[in-house]
Design a protein around this motif. Structure first.
Motif, PDB file in Angstrom:
ATOM      1  N   LEU A  74       0.990  -1.507   0.482  1.00 25.97           N
ATOM      2  CA  LEU A  74      -0.250  -0.013   0.056  1.00 25.97           C
ATOM      3  C   LEU A  74       0.748   1.182   0.008  1.00 25.97           C
ATOM      4  O   LEU A  74       1.905   1.188   0.578  1.00 25.97           O
ATOM      5  CB  LEU A  74      -1.013  -0.251   1.447  1.00 25.97           C
ATOM      6  N   ALA A  75       0.114   2.455  -0.510  1.00 23.17           N
ATOM      7  CA  ALA A  75       0.620   3.620  -0.328  1.00 23.17           C
ATOM      8  C   ALA A  75      -0.521   4.640  -0.333  1.00 23.17           C
ATOM      9  O   ALA A  75      -1.824   4.261  -1.050  1.00 23.17           O
ATOM     10  CB  ALA A  75       1.395   3.807  -1.671  1.00 23.17           C
ATOM     11  N   PHE A  76       0.024   5.430   0.204  1.00 27.31           N
ATOM     12  CA  PHE A  76      -0.607   6.523   0.845  1.00 27.31           C
ATOM     13  C   PHE A  76      -0.548   7.982   0.486  1.00 27.31           C
ATOM     14  O   PHE A  76       0.978   8.470   0.364  1.00 27.31           O
ATOM     15  CB  PHE A  76      -0.855   6.533   2.010  1.00 27.31           C
ATOM     16  N   ALA A  77      -1.093   8.875   0.489  1.00 24.45           N
ATOM     17  CA  ALA A  77      -1.069  10.648  -0.372  1.00 24.45           C
ATOM     18  C   ALA A  77      -1.717  10.892   1.206  1.00 24.45           C
ATOM     19  O   ALA A  77      -2.777  11.664   1.252  1.00 24.45           O
ATOM     20  CB  ALA A  77      -1.908  10.432  -1.199  1.00 24.45           C
ATOM     21  N   ILE A  78      -0.905  11.016   2.347  1.00 21.11           N
ATOM     22  CA  ILE A  78      -1.042  11.886   2.698  1.00 21.11           C
ATOM     23  C   ILE A  78      -1.129  13.237   3.117  1.00 21.11           C
ATOM     24  O   ILE A  78      -0.640  13.931   3.169  1.00 21.11           O
ATOM     25  CB  ILE A  78      -0.437  11.550   4.743  1.00 21.11           C
ATOM     26  N   PRO A  79      -2.487  14.041   3.691  1.00 23.28           N
ATOM     27  CA  PRO A  79      -2.377  15.353   3.359  1.00 23.28           C
ATOM     28  C   PRO A  79      -1.381  16.277   3.871  1.00 23.28           C
ATOM     29  O   PRO A  79      -0.265  15.772   4.989  1.00 23.28           O
ATOM     30  CB  PRO A  79      -4.067  15.759   3.744  1.00 23.28           C
ATOM     31  N   GLU A  80      -1.293  17.012   2.917  1.00 25.05           N
ATOM     32  CA  GLU A  80       0.152  18.200   4.372  1.00 25.05           C
ATOM     33  C   GLU A  80      -1.028  18.373   5.976  1.00 25.05           C
ATOM     34  O   GLU A  80      -1.947  19.155   6.001  1.00 25.05           O
ATOM     35  CB  GLU A  80       0.312  19.225   3.526  1.00 25.05           C
ATOM     36  N   GLY A  81       0.282  18.402   6.221  1.00 20.46           N
ATOM     37  CA  GLY A  81      -0.287  19.041   7.964  1.00 20.46           C
ATOM     38  C   GLY A  81      -0.789  17.979   8.903  1.00 20.46           C
ATOM     39  O   GLY A  81      -0.796  18.110   9.796  1.00 20.46           O
ATOM     40  N   TYR A  82      -0.351  16.266   8.248  1.00 19.39           N
ATOM     41  CA  TYR A  82      -0.756  15.417   8.925  1.00 19.39           C
ATOM     42  C   TYR A  82       0.916  14.460   9.164  1.00 19.39           C
ATOM     43  O   TYR A  82       1.404  14.700   8.048  1.00 19.39           O
ATOM     44  CB  TYR A  82      -2.082  14.567   8.246  1.00 19.39           C
ATOM     45  N   ALA A  83       0.667  13.385   9.403  1.00 21.77           N
ATOM     46  CA  ALA A  83       1.650  13.084   9.412  1.00 21.77           C
ATOM     47  C   ALA A  83       1.290  10.967   9.838  1.00 21.77           C
ATOM     48  O   ALA A  83       0.261  10.885  10.260  1.00 21.77           O
ATOM     49  CB  ALA A  83       2.553  12.962  10.221  1.00 21.77           C
ATOM     50  N   GLY A  84       2.154  10.069   9.135  1.00 21.45           N
ATOM     51  CA  GLY A  84       1.752   9.163   9.266  1.00 21.45           C
ATOM     52  C   GLY A  84       2.520   7.754  10.608  1.00 21.45           C
ATOM     53  O   GLY A  84       3.805   8.235  10.492  1.00 21.45           O
ATOM     54  N   LEU A  85       1.729   8.206  11.765  1.00 21.61           N
ATOM     55  CA  LEU A  85       2.877   7.329  12.726  1.00 21.61           C
ATOM     56  C   LEU A  85       2.492   5.147  12.525  1.00 21.61           C
ATOM     57  O   LEU A  85       1.182   5.161  12.631  1.00 21.61           O
ATOM     58  CB  LEU A  85       2.633   7.876  14.038  1.00 21.61           C
ATOM     59  N   VAL A  86       3.609   4.867  12.311  1.00 20.74           N
ATOM     60  CA  VAL A  86       3.365   3.445  12.153  1.00 20.74           C
ATOM     61  C   VAL A  86       3.429   2.974  13.685  1.00 20.74           C
ATOM     62  O   VAL A  86       4.732   2.933  13.950  1.00 20.74           O
ATOM     63  CB  VAL A  86       4.559   2.901  10.794  1.00 20.74           C
ATOM     64  N   ILE A  87       2.832   2.057  13.740  1.00 23.67           N
ATOM     65  CA  ILE A  87       3.033   1.872  15.277  1.00 23.67           C
ATOM     66  C   ILE A  87       3.368   0.145  15.021  1.00 23.67           C
ATOM     67  O   ILE A  87       2.462   0.078  14.745  1.00 23.67           O
ATOM     68  CB  ILE A  87       1.995   2.444  16.344  1.00 23.67           C
ATOM     69  N   PRO A  88       3.540   0.029  16.484  1.00 22.67           N
ATOM     70  CA  PRO A  88       3.084  -1.997  17.080  1.00 22.67           C
ATOM     71  C   PRO A  88       2.086  -2.376  17.211  1.00 22.67           C
ATOM     72  O   PRO A  88       1.630  -1.696  17.471  1.00 22.67           O
ATOM     73  CB  PRO A  88       4.186  -2.535  18.018  1.00 22.67           C
TER      74      PRO A  88
END
Length: 146
Positions: free
Chosen positions: A50-64
């Motif tokens: 998968l690939a995401f287009a995360i909007p500006e002003g947001y981040a993706g946090l990958v967590i266990p």
């Protein structure tokens, strides 16, 4: 609850979409797009398809995933992994097997991590010769006791 649109692309059509396991969950489950085995203390970068287009002003946090951590000692080396809004490549998870004895088998489609989308603020740095005083001051690690 703040709802934002996250466009995504499936790079591997055979992998299930990222889904929230329960209504109100903060993290979307990410699944492995490969079969592999993590030996004790081995780390491996696992693709999700998968690939995401995360909007500006947001981040993706990958967590266990807490269940993998508590039952099998599986964690993420750089937890939380940070996915910046400008990144458009495949989400990959750097898993590690912290169990000293047992290998951990991952099958394609297994849930291996979660991704949470969070707003952030950019810091405008202001260099100074000194900083304001606080009660804690420069007391660091372990300064508050057990």
């Amino acid at each position: 609850m703040n709802m934002i649109e996250i466009p995504y692309k499936k790079l591997d059509e055979s992998v299930e979409d990222a889904l929230y396991a329960h209504e109100g969950d903060a993290g979307l489950d990410l699944r492995s797009s490969i079969d592999c085995v993590l030996q004790p203390f081995q780390r491996m970068t696992i693709p999700t398809g998968l690939a995401f287009a995360i909007p500006e002003g947001y981040a993706g946090l990958v967590i266990p995933r807490s269940g993998l951590a508590s039952k099998h000692g599986i964690s993420i080396v750089n937890a939380p992994g940070l996915v910046d809004s400008g990144y458009r490549g495949e989400i990959k998870v750097i898993l590690i097997n912290l169990d000293p004895n047992e290998p951990f088998e991952i099958s394609k489609g297994d849930r291996i991590a979660q991704i949470m989308f969070a707003p952030y603020a950019m810091g405008k740095l202001d260099k100074r010769e000194s900083l304001d005083e606080t009660e804690r001051g420069e007391s660091g690690f372990g300064s508050s006791g057990k």
